[in-house]
Design an enzyme around this catalytic site. Structure first.
Site, mmCIF file in Angstrom:
data_model
loop_
_atom_site.group_PDB
_atom_site.id
_atom_site.type_symbol
_atom_site.label_atom_id
_atom_site.label_comp_id
_atom_site.label_asym_id
_atom_site.label_seq_id
_atom_site.Cartn_x
_atom_site.Cartn_y
_atom_site.Cartn_z
ATOM 1 N N SER A 193 -9.258 2.196 3.336
ATOM 2 C CA SER A 193 -8.306 2.876 2.474
ATOM 3 C C SER A 193 -7.419 1.915 1.696
ATOM 4 O O SER A 193 -6.657 2.341 0.822
ATOM 5 C CB SER A 193 -7.456 3.841 3.300
ATOM 6 N N SER B 236 -9.764 0.049 7.584
ATOM 7 C CA SER B 236 -9.211 0.151 6.230
ATOM 8 C C SER B 236 -8.682 -1.136 5.638
ATOM 9 O O SER B 236 -8.338 -1.174 4.460
ATOM 10 C CB SER B 236 -8.112 1.216 6.198
ATOM 11 N N LYS C 176 0.835 -1.203 0.000
ATOM 12 C CA LYS C 176 0.000 0.000 0.000
ATOM 13 C C LYS C 176 0.870 1.254 0.000
ATOM 14 O O LYS C 176 1.895 1.308 0.694
ATOM 15 C CB LYS C 176 -0.910 -0.038 1.234
#
Length: 481
Positions: A157, A181, A82
């Site tokens: 996210s 997330s 990420k």
């Protein structure tokens, strides 16, 4: 006709999860380079539709794969990281256009623990600006789309990671969770996502400096065993002596559990009918399996918690927006932040005087959460208060007030585990009327990830997940005609 986007097919990756793929590599039935080449080919096929990749590092991945020693763990398994933790030589963009990211000089703290498992990183996956939103959408640029139907959100996210795993590009990918997330994109993309107990894994430096450490690192996977094996492998690199080890969880447990069911949100808002029906079905399955299941009469948190978490959420945005030139980059320009980041900053400014009381109550949440498990082993709830929204519903282009209210009514279950530090897992269980996955959420006491994983195995065996490729349409990564 279905619009599902996936790449499962007859190549080196097949439909294998990371555990199976690692075994094929270990026994030399395929090479790490073959696995990485197949993942790169898959990424190039779906990326024009999904927009899940921010930084491509394909050539370095090929070189790393060719030099990967065959060993234990996930050696040779392709993955993505990420784009909010550092990988040496790659920029860390944090989902924003407020600065120009430069290549990181070294791997981040958690990145070292992740890469130690032998995975081969192909690049960086997308996230919304600083991970604040529950959909991977942006002020500028294209959104990340859900492989089950690209008209819908992939969550956030860790939305980019979820899209890449669900579409078959890689079998697991890094994510992190500061308010849901990992669990939110897992729920909307039909994946497994475990947020571990606070302190279970190495923490990135920024999280270590926060007054309340909300963020936990982890992965998104397509199988319970991949998630279990990730944590077992991680413990070989680092083990927090203050927590009971998870160990290598391999199968369902034999112990019958006391399970409390929370069908509605911690602020009392009802979940929508499809979401509630999914939780009811999961509760019925567990009761039929011999667990003691009862609906909770008192939720573990209420309206005050929701208000306090919103203030702290704003504090994080305030920190980024006001210290960006020191904490992020010298060329940080707060005027380029999106409406959500700016609105959260302003929300905190208006409530700044409440900070001491908010921090006191949120810190107290850990003990209150733990006491709740004097009477229960696990709490079952929805992951989200309603089914997956379409792209645009949570866009940061709309006014802050409108978006904030939507988020408050959507993300109603997951933040409690971040504030309290307790573990929770999202599992795919239901299907919406639009054909999108619906997840269920299992929470346990601090340090009890093993119970969650054993129960997850049991649910997975009783009701195997729906497969994105179980449709007659072509599986070439393109939208169906």
């Amino acid at each position: 006709m279905s619009t599902r986007v996936h790449t499962f097919g007859d190549d080196a990756l097949g439909d294998h999860d990371a555990t199976a793929l690692a075994e094929l590599i270990r026994t030399r039935k395929i090479s790490p380079l073959e696995a990485v080449d197949a993942a790169i080919d898959r990424a190039e096929r779906v990326e024009p539709v999904l927009d899940a990749i921010v930084v491509r590092d394909f050539e370095n991945a090929r070189r790393a794969a060719a030099a990967t020693p065959i060993g234990t763990g996930f050696a040779g398994v392709p993955t993505f990281v990420k784009d909010n933790i550092d990988i040496a030589g790659l920029p860390t963009n944090h989902g924003t256009r407020a600065f120009v990211a430069r290549p990181a000089k070294a791997d981040g703290v958690f990145a070292k623990q992740f890469l130690a498992q032998g995975v081969v990183n192909l690049g960086k996956s997308a996230l919304p600006e600083f991970g604040f939103n529950a959909s991977t959408e942006f002020r500028e640029g294209v959104p990340t789309r859900n492989p089950w139907n690209p008209a819908f959100s992939a969550g956030a996210s860790s939305g980019g990671a979820a899209a890449l795993v669900a579409s078959g590009v890689v079998p697991l990918a890094h994510g992190n969770d500061g308010g849901g997330s990992i669990r939110i994109p897992a729920a909307v993309c039909g994946l497994v996502g475990l947020k571990a107990t606070r302190g279970r894994l190495r923490e990135e430096k920024l999280n270590q400096t926060m007054p309340i450490k909300l963020v936990m690192e982890g992965v998104l996977t397509r199988s319970v065993r991949d998630t279990a094996n990730f944590f077992a492998n991680a413990e070989e690199h680092f083990r927090n002596s203050a927590l009971r080890p998870i160990g290598r969880v391999l199968a369902p447990g034999s112990r019958r559990l006391r399970i409390g069911v929370l069908p509605d949100t911690v602020v009392g808002n009802p979940a929508d009918s499809e979401t509630r029906a999914t939780v009811t079905a999961a509760a019925a399955l567990l009761a039929e399996s011999g667990h003691h299941v009862e609906e909770l009469s008192v939720p573990p948190a209420g309206e005050q918690f929701a208000k306090d978490f919103a203030v702290y959420w704003g504090l994080l945005s305030f920190f980024v927006a006001t210290t960006g030139r020191l904490s992020v980059a010298r060329d940080f320009d707060s005027s380029k932040l999106d409406n959500l980041t700016i609105g959260l900053r302003d929300h905190y400014r208006a409530n700044l005087f409440r900070t001491p009381a908010v921090l006191y109550r949120l810190r107290r949440a850990a003990a209150e959460y733990s006491r709740f498990f004097d009477n229960y082993d696990v709490v079952l709830s929805p992951v989200l208060a309603h089914t997956t929204p379409e792209i645009g519903y949570l866009s940061p282009l709309q006014s802050f007030d409108e978006l904030f209210e939507k988020l408050r009514n959507y993300v109603s279950f997951t933040p409690l585990n971040n504030a309290s530090g307790g573990p929770a897992i999202s599992l795919p269980f239901g299907e919406s009327s639009r054909g999108l996955p619906i997840g269920v959420h299992l929470s346990a006491n601090h340090g009890d990830e093993a119970t969650l994983l054993e129960l997850a195995y049991e649910i997975e065996q009783a009701t195997p997940w729906r497969r994105i490729d179980a449709v007659p349409e072509r599986a070439d990564g393109r939208l169906s005609e």
